[in-house]
Structures are given as structure tokens and as C-alpha cells.
Write a protein that holds these residues in place. Structure first.
Motif, PDB file in Angstrom:
ATOM      1  N   ALA A 177       0.846  -1.208   0.000  1.00  0.00           N
ATOM      2  CA  ALA A 177       0.000   0.000   0.000  1.00  0.00           C
ATOM      3  C   ALA A 177       0.874   1.247   0.000  1.00  0.00           C
ATOM      4  CB  ALA A 177      -0.930  -0.008   1.210  1.00  0.00           C
ATOM      5  N   GLN A 187      -5.508   6.563  -4.699  1.00  0.00           N
ATOM      6  CA  GLN A 187      -6.280   5.956  -3.600  1.00  0.00           C
ATOM      7  C   GLN A 187      -7.098   4.757  -4.087  1.00  0.00           C
ATOM      8  OE1 GLN A 187      -6.054   7.186  -0.525  1.00  0.00           O
ATOM      9  NE2 GLN A 187      -5.027   9.121  -0.917  1.00  0.00           N
ATOM     10  N   ARG A 190      -4.954   1.808  -4.103  1.00  0.00           N
ATOM     11  CA  ARG A 190      -4.703   1.313  -2.745  1.00  0.00           C
ATOM     12  C   ARG A 190      -5.883   0.489  -2.234  1.00  0.00           C
ATOM     13  NH1 ARG A 190      -2.922   4.947   2.288  1.00  0.00           N
ATOM     14  NH2 ARG A 190      -4.496   6.328   1.424  1.00  0.00           N
ATOM     15  N   ALA A 191      -7.113   0.961  -2.478  1.00  0.00           N
ATOM     16  CA  ALA A 191      -8.291   0.214  -2.005  1.00  0.00           C
ATOM     17  C   ALA A 191      -8.345  -1.160  -2.665  1.00  0.00           C
ATOM     18  CB  ALA A 191      -9.561   1.008  -2.309  1.00  0.00           C
ATOM     19  N   MET A 194      -5.605  -3.337  -1.064  1.00  0.00           N
ATOM     20  CA  MET A 194      -5.944  -3.802   0.290  1.00  0.00           C
ATOM     21  C   MET A 194      -6.936  -4.959   0.214  1.00  0.00           C
ATOM     22  SD  MET A 194      -6.305  -0.145   2.260  1.00  0.00           S
ATOM     23  CE  MET A 194      -7.078  -0.823   3.738  1.00  0.00           C
ATOM     24  N   VAL A 225      -6.341  -2.481   7.890  1.00  0.00           N
ATOM     25  CA  VAL A 225      -6.871  -1.134   7.617  1.00  0.00           C
ATOM     26  C   VAL A 225      -5.961  -0.074   8.241  1.00  0.00           C
ATOM     27  CG1 VAL A 225      -8.786   0.437   8.110  1.00  0.00           C
ATOM     28  CG2 VAL A 225      -9.261  -1.907   7.370  1.00  0.00           C
ATOM     29  N   CYS A 228      -2.330   0.007   6.491  1.00  0.00           N
ATOM     30  CA  CYS A 228      -2.290   0.417   5.077  1.00  0.00           C
ATOM     31  C   CYS A 228      -2.702   1.871   4.869  1.00  0.00           C
ATOM     32  CB  CYS A 228      -3.228  -0.463   4.239  1.00  0.00           C
ATOM     33  SG  CYS A 228      -2.634  -2.137   4.008  1.00  0.00           S
ATOM     34  N   THR A 229      -3.201   2.522   5.921  1.00  0.00           N
ATOM     35  CA  THR A 229      -3.751   3.866   5.710  1.00  0.00           C
ATOM     36  C   THR A 229      -3.072   4.939   6.556  1.00  0.00           C
ATOM     37  OG1 THR A 229      -5.463   3.505   7.383  1.00  0.00           O
ATOM     38  CG2 THR A 229      -6.053   2.976   5.095  1.00  0.00           C
ATOM     39  N   SER A 230      -2.026   4.574   7.302  1.00  0.00           N
ATOM     40  CA  SER A 230      -1.439   5.572   8.191  1.00  0.00           C
ATOM     41  C   SER A 230       0.065   5.703   7.989  1.00  0.00           C
ATOM     42  CB  SER A 230      -1.709   5.191   9.653  1.00  0.00           C
ATOM     43  OG  SER A 230      -0.963   6.054  10.500  1.00  0.00           O
TER      44      SER A 230
END
Ligand SMILES: NC(=O)C1=CN([C@@H]2O[C@H](COP(=O)(O)OP(=O)(O)OC[C@H]3O[C@@H](n4cnc5c(N)ncnc54)[C@H](OP(=O)(O)O)[C@@H]3O)[C@@H](O)[C@H]2O)C=CC1
Ligand SMILES: O=C(CO)COP(=O)(O)O
Length: 305
Positions: A177, A187, A190-191, A194, A225, A228-230
Motif C-alpha cells: 500500500a 487511492q 490502494r483500495a 488492500m 486497515v 495500510c492507511t497511516s
């Protein structure tokens, strides 16, 4: 009374939160991670591992250091409740943390504490929920009570395979990611990554005996979650650097790096298709370029979801 081996970011954060409510001994082989908070008075810091005598010991060292630590101190740790707090697969053996504990200390209770939590959030006392997994239901209940705090809420399961694989595999997907974001792929990509990453996490974990609901819980989907998002995640940041062609401090703990290689070997032995993990491993090793990795993933045969 709790002992913690490893005074890096996570071991120290656990000492801070647990030490607000009960005595904790924190063993540091060198120094303590620099957190914003002071250690509470109930935390005793030591560099002498022989003085860590508590019946419950949290093992908060990186995955690739766990086997060596356990073997070196097996006699001292035997028979206690040993709770691994690391996420990964051992490169040397292909085993997860609880198997390493069982091999070194067969009479110990082998448990794992895992799930979505950044050390800094735990240390600050922000609300956090984790999974505590151990095969023994009664031991799990006791550990769940002992390790839950006013802000750290533990759920328990007997599915150690699912809990530890969720935590290990999500780090590899988090690197991917990060690559996507670092390379400016967007984005939406990325979704997709994931979601397909979660599909391959499930494929391997179920083949190794995990339960699907564990993968859908805190230790699998929950941590996937978060990581992969921070940009707080070291795995994500490492991936970002890879994607951007930038350097990355080799001293930073990035568990997904070694775990990617270990998982590729595990999956190959069982003939399980893990295309994203394979591309992450190849990218890290320099066996493919980023354009080749993207092209390989996008040109796979079209199939049903
Ligand atoms: N940081 C986080 O937010 C979270 C981390 N985790 C997991 O916790 C585990 C540890 O990570 P983290 O604390 O962040 O890592 P750090 O890099 O911050 O710290 C690792 C610690 O382990 C010690 N250590 C390394 N090798 C050995 C060894 N051979 N023997 C004894 N001690 C050793 C290091 O000591 P020294 O400084 O002397 O090298 C250091 O104190 C990882 O598996 C990670 O995935 C889980 C959830 C959250
Ligand atoms: O496991 C973590 C969050 O749950 C910490 O992630 P990183 O190791 O990528 O920093």
C-alpha cells in the motif's frame, strides 16, 4: 505482576499503560525508546534479565529476534505464560511466534497479543482494542483479565494461527500500500490492493488452519486497515520510500520485509497463489522494478472475484 522483555516502542508503550494499574518489570538490553510519557512509578526498569521473575512475560522484540531470545533464556522462561507481542513469520523456520515459544519452552503457555495499535496511541492512553490468542481457553481468560486496562480492551480467541498470521501478513500488504501511494498510483489502487491483499491473506491463513472470523477481526482486517492507511506505520512508510525510489533508515523495524520472504516460501510449499506478497518480496530484493511489478499484477488472467 507482569514482565516485559524488549523496551522498544511497543514494549515501552505496554509498560506505560499496564504500569498505570499494576507492577511491571521492563527489561531493556540497552535503553528505552523515547516516548512522550514518563514510565509510571509501578514500572521497574532493568538491564538484568535474570531479575524478570513474573509468571506472565510479554515478549516485545522484533520477530526475527524472538527465536534467539527464547533459546537463550529458555530455562528461565520455561513454565510461565509467554505472550508474544511481535508480528511476523520467522525466516529461519517459517514458524509463527507461538510455535517458537512452544519449541523453546514446551511447558509454557504460548500466547500472542496482536491487533491494530500504534505504540504511541497505547502509551497516550487512547482507546485501543487488541486480540489475545492462546490455545488454552482458561489461560486465555486469565490473560485477558490481566492485560486489559481502562483504555486497552482485549478480545480473546483460541485461534492462535489466525491471530498471528493476520498480524504478520498485513505488514506485507502495508508495504505494498505504501508503494502504491509513494509511486503516485492513487487511492483507488490502494483500495483495490488492500482488498486483494486481504483475499490472499485469507487464502494462506485458511490453508494453514486459521478461522475466517479471526481474519475478519482485529488481528487481520482491523490491523490491515490501520497499517495500510497511516503514515505512522513503519511498514507503510518503508513502502512509500520504495515506491518513490527514496532511501529508508535500515535501523527502523520493518517486520514485513523478512516476513514477505518467509511467506513466499510458505506459500510455495503449499502451492498457494499470493501475487501481491510475491511482488513485494521481489521488489524489496530488486528482482523486479516497480513498472514490472505493476505490469505483472495488472496482466494476470481475468477471473471471478
Ligand atoms: N511500534 C508499534 O506501534 C507496534 C509494534 N508491534 C510489534 O512489536 C514488535 C517490536 O516492535 P517495536 O517495539 O516497535 O520495535 P523497536 O524497533 O522500537 O524495538 C525493538 C526492541 O527489541 C529489542 N531487541 C531487538 N533485538 C533483540 C534481541 N536479539 N534481544 C533482545 N532485544 C532485542 C531492541 O533493543 P535495542 O534497542 O537494544 O536494539 C528494542 O528494544 C514488532 O514485531 C512489531 O510489529 C506491534 C504493535 C504496535
Ligand atoms: O503493527 C502496527 C500497528 O498495529 C505497527 O505497524 P508498523 O510496525 O508498520 O509501524
Amino acid at each position: 505482576m507482569i514482565g516485559i522483555l524488549g523496551a522498544g516502542a511497543f514494549g515501552t508503550a505496554l509498560a506505560v499503560t499496564l504500569g498505570r494499574e499494576q507492577p511491571v518489570t521492563l527489561w531493556a538490553r540497552r535503553g528505552v525508546a523515547k516516548l512522550e510519557l514518563e514510565l509510571p512509578p509501578l514500572v521497574r526498569l532493568t538491564s538484568d534479565i535474570e531479575t524478570v521473575t513474573e509468571p506472565t512475560v510479554l515478549l516485545a522484540v522484533p520477530m526475527q529476534a524472538l527465536g534467539g531470545l527464547l533459546r537463550e533464556h529458555a530455562a528461565q522462561l520455561e513454565g510461565r505464560a509467554l505472550v508474544a507481542c511481535c508480528k511476523g513469520v520467522d525466516l529461519a523456520t517459517g514458524h509463527g511466534p507461538t510455535a517458537l515459544i512452544a519449541e523453546a519452552c514446551p511447558r509454557a503457555t504460548a500466547a500472542i497479543l496482536t491487533g491494530p495499535s500504534f505504540a504511541a496511541d497505547i502509551a497516550r492512553g487512547l482507546p485501543t482494542a487488541l486480540t489475545l490468542a492462546t490455545a488454552d481457553e482458561a489461560a486465555g481468560e486469565a490473560l485477558q483479565r490481566q492485560l486489559s486496562t481502562a483504555t486497552l480492551r482485549l478480545y480473546r480467541t483460541t485461534d492462535t494461527v489466525g491471530a498471528e498470521l493476520g498480524g504478520a501478513l498485513k505488514n506485507v500488504i502495508a508495504i505494498a500500500a505504501g508503494v502504491v501511494i509513494g509511486a503516485g498510483l492513487g487511492q483507488s489502487a490502494r483500495a483495490a490492493l488492500m482488498t486483494r491483499g486481504y483475499a490472499e491473506m485469507q487464502r494462506l491463513a485458511l490453508a494453514l488452519g486459521a478461522r475466517a472470523d479471526t481474519l475478519a477481526g482485529l488481528s487481520g482486517l482491523g490491523d490491515l486497515v490501520l497499517t495500510c492507511t497511516s503514515e505512522q506505520s513503519r511498514n507503510f512508510r518503508y513502502g512509500q520510500a520504495l515506491g518513490a525510489g527514496a532511501g529508508f533508515d535500515p535501523a527502523v523495524t520493518v517486520e514485513g520485509r523478512a516476513t514477505a520472504a518467509a511467506v513466499v516460501a510458505l506459500a510455495a510449499r503449499r502451492e498457494i497463489d499470493m501475487p501481491i506478497t510475491a511482488m513485494v518480496d521481489a521488489l524489496i530484493d530488486g528482482r523486479v522494478t516497480l513498472p514490472q511489478a505493476i505490469q505483472t499484477l495488472l496482466s494476470r488472467p481475468l477471473k471471478q472475484e
